[in-house]
Scaffold this motif. Structure first.
Motif, PDB file in Angstrom:
ATOM      1  N   GLU A  71       0.791  -1.148   0.048  1.00 47.92           N
ATOM      2  CA  GLU A  71      -0.105   0.079  -0.153  1.00 47.92           C
ATOM      3  C   GLU A  71       0.934   1.298   0.023  1.00 47.92           C
ATOM      4  OE1 GLU A  71      -3.429   2.540   0.166  1.00 47.92           O
ATOM      5  OE2 GLU A  71      -2.862   0.704  -0.599  1.00 47.92           O
ATOM      6  N   SER A  72       1.896   1.246   0.916  1.00 43.34           N
ATOM      7  CA  SER A  72       2.660   2.475   0.890  1.00 43.34           C
ATOM      8  C   SER A  72       4.122   1.851   1.776  1.00 43.34           C
ATOM      9  CB  SER A  72       2.211   3.582   1.679  1.00 43.34           C
ATOM     10  OG  SER A  72       2.188   3.351   3.214  1.00 43.34           O
ATOM     11  N   ASP A  73       5.164   2.755   1.865  1.00 42.22           N
ATOM     12  CA  ASP A  73       6.385   2.561   2.479  1.00 42.22           C
ATOM     13  C   ASP A  73       6.304   1.957   3.753  1.00 42.22           C
ATOM     14  OD1 ASP A  73       7.892   2.614   0.102  1.00 42.22           O
ATOM     15  OD2 ASP A  73       8.548   4.810   0.850  1.00 42.22           O
ATOM     16  N   VAL A  86      -8.218  -4.675   4.431  1.00 43.35           N
ATOM     17  CA  VAL A  86      -7.841  -3.805   5.567  1.00 43.35           C
ATOM     18  C   VAL A  86      -6.335  -3.091   5.627  1.00 43.35           C
ATOM     19  CG1 VAL A  86      -7.834  -3.225   8.221  1.00 43.35           C
ATOM     20  CG2 VAL A  86      -9.689  -4.666   7.159  1.00 43.35           C
ATOM     21  N   GLU A  87      -6.086  -1.801   5.737  1.00 37.48           N
ATOM     22  CA  GLU A  87      -4.771  -1.322   5.712  1.00 37.48           C
ATOM     23  C   GLU A  87      -4.207  -1.490   7.152  1.00 37.48           C
ATOM     24  OE1 GLU A  87      -2.338   2.792   4.824  1.00 37.48           O
ATOM     25  OE2 GLU A  87      -4.570   2.642   4.448  1.00 37.48           O
ATOM     26  N   TYR A  88      -2.895  -1.822   7.158  1.00 42.95           N
ATOM     27  CA  TYR A  88      -2.372  -2.045   8.317  1.00 42.95           C
ATOM     28  C   TYR A  88      -0.937  -1.272   8.277  1.00 42.95           C
ATOM     29  CZ  TYR A  88      -5.610  -5.815   9.807  1.00 42.95           C
ATOM     30  OH  TYR A  88      -6.676  -6.556  10.106  1.00 42.95           O
ATOM     31  N   SER A  89      -0.493  -0.478   9.395  1.00 35.87           N
ATOM     32  CA  SER A  89       0.699   0.161   9.394  1.00 35.87           C
ATOM     33  C   SER A  89       1.756  -0.817   9.744  1.00 35.87           C
ATOM     34  CB  SER A  89       0.700   1.346  10.141  1.00 35.87           C
ATOM     35  OG  SER A  89       0.617   0.872  11.594  1.00 35.87           O
ATOM     36  N   CYS A  90       3.055  -0.292   9.584  1.00 38.43           N
ATOM     37  CA  CYS A  90       4.208  -1.441  10.106  1.00 38.43           C
ATOM     38  C   CYS A  90       4.317  -1.543  11.691  1.00 38.43           C
ATOM     39  CB  CYS A  90       5.517  -0.946   9.709  1.00 38.43           C
ATOM     40  SG  CYS A  90       5.923   0.684  10.095  1.00 38.43           S
ATOM     41  N   GLU A  91       3.798  -0.576  12.496  1.00 37.03           N
ATOM     42  CA  GLU A  91       3.831  -0.207  13.718  1.00 37.03           C
ATOM     43  C   GLU A  91       2.488  -1.418  14.073  1.00 37.03           C
ATOM     44  OE1 GLU A  91       5.611   3.289  12.651  1.00 37.03           O
ATOM     45  OE2 GLU A  91       3.848   2.392  12.273  1.00 37.03           O
ATOM     46  N   GLN A  92       1.314  -1.240  13.409  1.00 39.73           N
ATOM     47  CA  GLN A  92       0.158  -2.187  13.833  1.00 39.73           C
ATOM     48  C   GLN A  92       0.634  -3.570  13.627  1.00 39.73           C
ATOM     49  OE1 GLN A  92      -2.572  -0.287  11.277  1.00 39.73           O
ATOM     50  NE2 GLN A  92      -3.822   0.177  12.813  1.00 39.73           N
ATOM     51  N   MET A  93       1.534  -3.981  12.850  1.00 42.87           N
ATOM     52  CA  MET A  93       1.837  -5.447  12.722  1.00 42.87           C
ATOM     53  C   MET A  93       3.030  -5.809  13.549  1.00 42.87           C
ATOM     54  SD  MET A  93       1.563  -5.609   8.431  1.00 42.87           S
ATOM     55  CE  MET A  93       1.784  -7.273   8.460  1.00 42.87           C
ATOM     56  N   LEU A 193      -2.008  -2.100  -5.606  1.00 42.99           N
ATOM     57  CA  LEU A 193      -3.145  -1.923  -6.377  1.00 42.99           C
ATOM     58  C   LEU A 193      -2.946  -0.416  -7.006  1.00 42.99           C
ATOM     59  CD1 LEU A 193      -5.636  -2.251  -3.493  1.00 42.99           C
ATOM     60  CD2 LEU A 193      -5.345  -3.793  -5.581  1.00 42.99           C
ATOM     61  N   LEU A 194      -1.966   0.322  -6.494  1.00 44.82           N
ATOM     62  CA  LEU A 194      -1.550   1.846  -7.044  1.00 44.82           C
ATOM     63  C   LEU A 194      -0.011   1.770  -7.241  1.00 44.82           C
ATOM     64  CD1 LEU A 194      -4.066   4.095  -4.822  1.00 44.82           C
ATOM     65  CD2 LEU A 194      -4.461   3.144  -7.228  1.00 44.82           C
ATOM     66  N   GLN A 195       0.338   2.065  -8.272  1.00 36.95           N
ATOM     67  CA  GLN A 195       1.548   2.087  -8.526  1.00 36.95           C
ATOM     68  C   GLN A 195       2.018   3.717  -8.454  1.00 36.95           C
ATOM     69  OE1 GLN A 195       3.762  -0.566  -9.394  1.00 36.95           O
ATOM     70  NE2 GLN A 195       2.191  -1.796  -9.380  1.00 36.95           N
ATOM     71  N   THR A 196       2.034   4.064  -7.224  1.00 37.15           N
ATOM     72  CA  THR A 196       2.377   5.613  -6.981  1.00 37.15           C
ATOM     73  C   THR A 196       3.684   5.671  -6.354  1.00 37.15           C
ATOM     74  OG1 THR A 196       1.140   5.428  -4.823  1.00 37.15           O
ATOM     75  CG2 THR A 196      -0.085   6.448  -6.557  1.00 37.15           C
ATOM     76  N   ASN A 197       3.945   4.484  -5.693  1.00 38.16           N
ATOM     77  CA  ASN A 197       5.228   4.551  -4.781  1.00 38.16           C
ATOM     78  C   ASN A 197       6.498   4.512  -5.945  1.00 38.16           C
ATOM     79  OD1 ASN A 197       7.717   2.687  -3.517  1.00 38.16           O
ATOM     80  ND2 ASN A 197       6.537   4.040  -1.946  1.00 38.16           N
TER      81      ASN A 197
END
Length: 270
Positions: A71-73, A86-93, A193-197
């Motif tokens: 999803e993002s860096d 569901v989106e999870y941040s690195c800290e949440q994981m 899903l999105l090639q924005t990075n």
């Protein structure tokens, strides 16, 4: 008038009394030890869950229905069965930050096809035979990183879905059709899903070129010292130095100082 009586003890009687007292004390001590042992045995010990073959098959099926994507860096998208992603941040994981090696490795796998990974070669055989070999430190480093990544994902899945994994469970498996060294996750990995990075857009070659820039200004001696540091024995799993830095530094040495494969092997192997 009270008459004072002089008391006297026979030496043998006194020794017998002391011996009897010691036996009583020893008996009481043994009784207390047994009581403590019974109390401790009544407290259940924490251990890895015992999973039956049927439960393991069910667990493998649950894992296979997970799909993960970039999803993002600093975050991923996780989809379970037919539920919304569901989106999870690195800290949440459970990762300390997005700069840790383990998180960067996960993102790298999610971003680049075929979404597989490898520990590399454990040994190099310079003569082509099996008599002489050199141990590759990079193999141990990558194994430690992927093992740590596996543990973090197991803890996350257990916390998020309530799944109990048996001891030594791996969320990845070997790709027999390719090589035992090539691994892939047991859950699905979907393309971003999105090639924005920029990492996902530019591709692995461009990413490596960007990493190499930090080493271009070093002279040969400083570059050797940097490689020795990156390839050191005391590799920290949560270090912000990704393994790609070692590869990039070696690439610079080959291109800028025309290092041969033998020179590189002496630097990275023992």
């Amino acid at each position: 008038m009270n008459t004072r009586t002089n008391l006297s003890f026979d030496k043998n009687d006194l020794l017998s009394l002391i011996a009897t007292s010691q036996r009583h004390i020893e008996t009481l001590t043994n009784l207390l030890s047994v009581s403590n042992a019974l109390d401790s045995s009544s407290t259940p010990l924490t251990s890895d869950p015992i999973v039956s073959p049927e439960e393991l098959i069910e667990l493998e099926d649950k894992v296979s229905k997970i799909s993960m994507s970039f999803e993002s860096d600093s975050s991923i998208l996780l989809k379970h069965s037919d539920k919304p992603a569901v989106e999870y941040s690195c800290e949440q994981m459970g990762f300390r930050s997005q700069e840790t090696k383990t998180w960067k490795m996960l993102i790298e796998i999610l971003c680049f096809e075929p979404h597989t990974f490898s520990f590399g070669s454990a040994y190099i055989y310079p003569d082509g035979g099996r008599e002489k070999r050199y141990k590759c430190k990079d193999y141990d480093a990558r194994w430690k990183l992927y093992d740590e990544l596996n543990k973090k994902l197991l803890v996350f899945f257990k916390r998020e879905f309530g799944w109990n994994f048996p001891a030594g469970y791996k969320l990845y498996e070997s790709l027999a059709e390719k090589s035992d060294r090539e691994k892939s996750f047991k859950f699905s990995v979907n393309p971003p899903l999105l090639q924005t990075n920029t990492t996902a857009v530019e591709g692995e070659g461009s990413l490596m070129a960007d990493i190499e820039k930090q080493f271009l200004s070093l002279n040969e001696s400083d570059l050797v010292l940097k490689i020795e540091m990156l390839n050191g024995d005391d590799i920290s799993i949560d270090s912000s130095e990704p393994p790609e830095n070692l590869v990039a530094a070696i690439n610079v040495g080959k291109e800028k100082f025309e290092w041969s494969d033998d020179t590189v092997m002496k630097l990275i192997c023992t």
